[in-house]
Enzyme design. Structure first.
Site, PDB file in Angstrom:
ATOM      1  N   ARG A 111       0.847  -1.214   0.000  1.00 14.48           N
ATOM      2  CA  ARG A 111       0.000   0.000   0.000  1.00 14.48           C
ATOM      3  C   ARG A 111       0.876   1.256   0.000  1.00 14.48           C
ATOM      4  O   ARG A 111       0.549   2.247  -0.656  1.00 14.48           O
ATOM      5  CB  ARG A 111      -0.967  -0.028   1.180  1.00 14.48           C
ATOM      6  CG  ARG A 111      -1.915  -1.197   1.009  1.00 14.48           C
ATOM      7  CD  ARG A 111      -3.161  -1.182   1.849  1.00 14.48           C
ATOM      8  NE  ARG A 111      -3.848  -2.447   1.592  1.00 14.48           N
ATOM      9  CZ  ARG A 111      -4.546  -3.154   2.461  1.00 14.48           C
ATOM     10  NH1 ARG A 111      -4.715  -2.684   3.689  1.00 14.48           N
ATOM     11  NH2 ARG A 111      -5.105  -4.287   2.124  1.00 14.48           N
ATOM     12  N   GLU A 158     -12.396 -14.958  11.326  1.00 10.03           N
ATOM     13  CA  GLU A 158     -12.552 -14.281  10.032  1.00 10.03           C
ATOM     14  C   GLU A 158     -12.420 -15.240   8.846  1.00 10.03           C
ATOM     15  O   GLU A 158     -11.318 -15.482   8.363  1.00 10.03           O
ATOM     16  CB  GLU A 158     -11.517 -13.158   9.899  1.00 10.03           C
ATOM     17  CG  GLU A 158     -11.655 -12.393   8.577  1.00 10.03           C
ATOM     18  CD  GLU A 158     -10.673 -11.242   8.407  1.00 10.03           C
ATOM     19  OE1 GLU A 158      -9.801 -11.055   9.275  1.00 10.03           O
ATOM     20  OE2 GLU A 158     -10.785 -10.533   7.401  1.00 10.03           O
ATOM     21  N   LYS A 197     -16.093 -12.312  11.915  1.00 13.45           N
ATOM     22  CA  LYS A 197     -15.718 -11.234  10.981  1.00 13.45           C
ATOM     23  C   LYS A 197     -15.830 -11.764   9.559  1.00 13.45           C
ATOM     24  O   LYS A 197     -14.876 -12.342   9.025  1.00 13.45           O
ATOM     25  CB  LYS A 197     -14.295 -10.760  11.282  1.00 13.45           C
ATOM     26  CG  LYS A 197     -13.784  -9.706  10.299  1.00 13.45           C
ATOM     27  CD  LYS A 197     -12.569  -8.969  10.811  1.00 13.45           C
ATOM     28  CE  LYS A 197     -11.999  -8.073   9.731  1.00 13.45           C
ATOM     29  NZ  LYS A 197     -11.049  -7.101  10.224  1.00 13.45           N
ATOM     30  N   SER A 225     -14.021  -5.128   5.002  1.00 17.03           N
ATOM     31  CA  SER A 225     -14.505  -4.371   3.836  1.00 17.03           C
ATOM     32  C   SER A 225     -14.092  -5.033   2.525  1.00 17.03           C
ATOM     33  O   SER A 225     -14.792  -4.875   1.512  1.00 17.03           O
ATOM     34  CB  SER A 225     -14.067  -2.907   3.888  1.00 17.03           C
ATOM     35  OG  SER A 225     -12.672  -2.753   3.941  1.00 17.03           O
ATOM     36  N   GLY A 226     -12.959  -5.710   2.486  1.00 19.47           N
ATOM     37  CA  GLY A 226     -12.627  -6.583   1.365  1.00 19.47           C
ATOM     38  C   GLY A 226     -12.299  -5.926   0.036  1.00 19.47           C
ATOM     39  O   GLY A 226     -12.272  -6.602  -0.976  1.00 19.47           O
ATOM     40  N   GLY A 227     -12.116  -4.597   0.029  1.00 25.02           N
ATOM     41  CA  GLY A 227     -11.800  -3.921  -1.229  1.00 25.02           C
ATOM     42  C   GLY A 227     -12.963  -3.098  -1.778  1.00 25.02           C
ATOM     43  O   GLY A 227     -12.867  -2.505  -2.845  1.00 25.02           O
ATOM     44  N   ARG A 269      -9.182  -1.097   4.894  1.00 28.08           N
ATOM     45  CA  ARG A 269      -9.145  -0.150   3.769  1.00 28.08           C
ATOM     46  C   ARG A 269     -10.305   0.841   3.784  1.00 28.08           C
ATOM     47  O   ARG A 269     -10.122   2.021   3.481  1.00 28.08           O
ATOM     48  CB  ARG A 269      -9.124  -0.918   2.442  1.00 28.08           C
ATOM     49  CG  ARG A 269      -7.777  -1.514   2.138  1.00 28.08           C
ATOM     50  CD  ARG A 269      -7.869  -2.578   1.091  1.00 28.08           C
ATOM     51  NE  ARG A 269      -8.480  -3.812   1.583  1.00 28.08           N
ATOM     52  CZ  ARG A 269      -8.672  -4.911   0.857  1.00 28.08           C
ATOM     53  NH1 ARG A 269      -8.305  -4.915  -0.406  1.00 28.08           N
ATOM     54  NH2 ARG A 269      -9.209  -5.988   1.384  1.00 28.08           N
TER      55      ARG A 269
END
Ligand code: 13P
Length: 348
Positions: free
Chosen positions: A36, A180, A222, A264-266, A297
């Site tokens: 990132r 998760e 999660k 959120s996964g993108g 993110r």
């Protein structure tokens, strides 16, 4: 487990599931964090990762929307500029510190395209050390890919077994396990396919948790939201996503589980807030668990892009972080409105 241990886990769960708050995942591994940073031209060094995490934990008012923060091993041992340990900064703000304890996902031998998460060896000892340092909850992420002929039942069951083993070890050590299982958004699959796979994965995970005597009252799930793949030609509406997601959980997640906190996964920050908000509006009073966020993110991205590694940008980056956390706190209560995207609170 004795009654005292259970009571401690429940106390942590209650703090994490505060009605106006959610979790902040700031536990990117060194390689993910570096990726990132690289995309934004930020130097990929331990010192820059420390500076960035200092920016996050010292954000004024963060505790108004964030109940718990998940750290990476590197961060739990680091301090802010004045010498205070990051974990103590969080505790002083009333934010519960958590820790990522899995050691990442590696290819699952003989199952092309699938992964298994590692990190069980020596985990009991590591958890005891993290508890001594002040962590009160932990995270383990399993990754499930949708594609041609996958996921296989082997990948699902093997990951579910490891998640359950991790969860038991956490509860034994006094840490609340965040369980998760992430069904990834990559690919061109439909929302229906994601729903079927998520359903299958959650059943396997809860079977494994049950088999291994995990106490549901002392854990948090999660999961991914039920979404079409990023390359799917059909991108369903917010309400369709909200219905598919909550209906899937109503079928698969026992009511004894106190809370669900999404990754959120993108998704974009705004979409993640809109979808969480819609779930609260459409299923108000119909959900047996708390429903909140545990985003990385979808909370951090605007702040990271504004900071760019420059000390002069810390104040604006903190405002953006505060703002995204606040939007999600509103969404977690069903009070979010898209107009809020323009309201950067100016009390900072
Ligand atoms: P994202 O919200 O960016 O998906 O990250 C959440 C997380 O903790 C992944 O393990």
């Amino acid at each position: 487990m004795n009654r005292m241990e259970t009571a401690d886990l429940k106390k942590t769960v209650a703090l994490l599931l505060h009605k106006q708050k959610g979790l902040l995942a700031m536990d990117e591994s060194t390689s993910t964090c570096n990726k990132r940073f690289e995309a934004l031209g930020i130097p990929q060094t331990e010192e820059y990762r420390r500076k960035y995490r200092e920016l996050i934990v010292t954000t004024p008012g963060l505790e108004e929307s964030i109940s718990g923060a998940i750290l990476f091993d590197e961060t739990i041992n680091q301090s802010i500029t004045d010498g205070t340990l990051m974990i103590d900064v969080l505790k002083q703000k009333g934010i519960v510190p958590g820790i990522k304890v899995d050691e990442g996902a590696v290819p699952l031998d003989r199952f092309p395209g699938e992964k298994i998460t590692e990190g069980l060896d020596g985990l009991g000892k590591r958890l005891a050390d993290y508890y001594a340092k002040g962590a009160r909850f932990a995270k383990w992420r399993a990754v499930i890919n949708i594609g041609e002929g996958i996921p296989t039942i082997t990948a699902i069951k093997t990951n579910a077994y490891n998640l359950a083993r991790y969860a038991v070890l956490c509860q034994q050590a006094g840490l609340v396990p965040i369980v998760e299982p992430e069904v990834l958004m990559d690919g061109n699959h439909s929302l229906q396919q994601c729903s079927e796979v998520t359903h299958q994965v959650l059943h396997a995970v809860f079977n494994a948790l049950f088999d291994q005597h995990v106490e549901f009252e002392g854990m948090i799930l999660k999961p991914n939201m039920v979404l079409p793949g990023l390359e799917s030609p059909v991108q369903d509406s917010i309400d369709v996503v909200a219905d598919a997601t909550v209906n899937c959980f109503l079928r698969c997640v026992p009511a004894a589980v106190p809370g669900i906190a999404f990754l959120s996964g993108g998704q974009s920050g705004q979409l993640a807030s809109e979808r969480l908000n819609a779930m609260h509006i459409r299923f108000k009073d119909k959900m047996p668990w708390e429903l909140t966020f545990s985003f990385s993110r979808a909370i951090q991205q605007p702040a990271l892009e504004a900071w760019k590694g420059d000390d002069n940008n810390v104040a604006i980056a903190q405002k953006l972080l505060y703002h995204r956390a606040w939007c999600n706190s509103m969404a977690r209560q069903g009070l979010y409105k898209p107009e809020m995207e323009k309201e950067i609170p100016d009390q900072l």
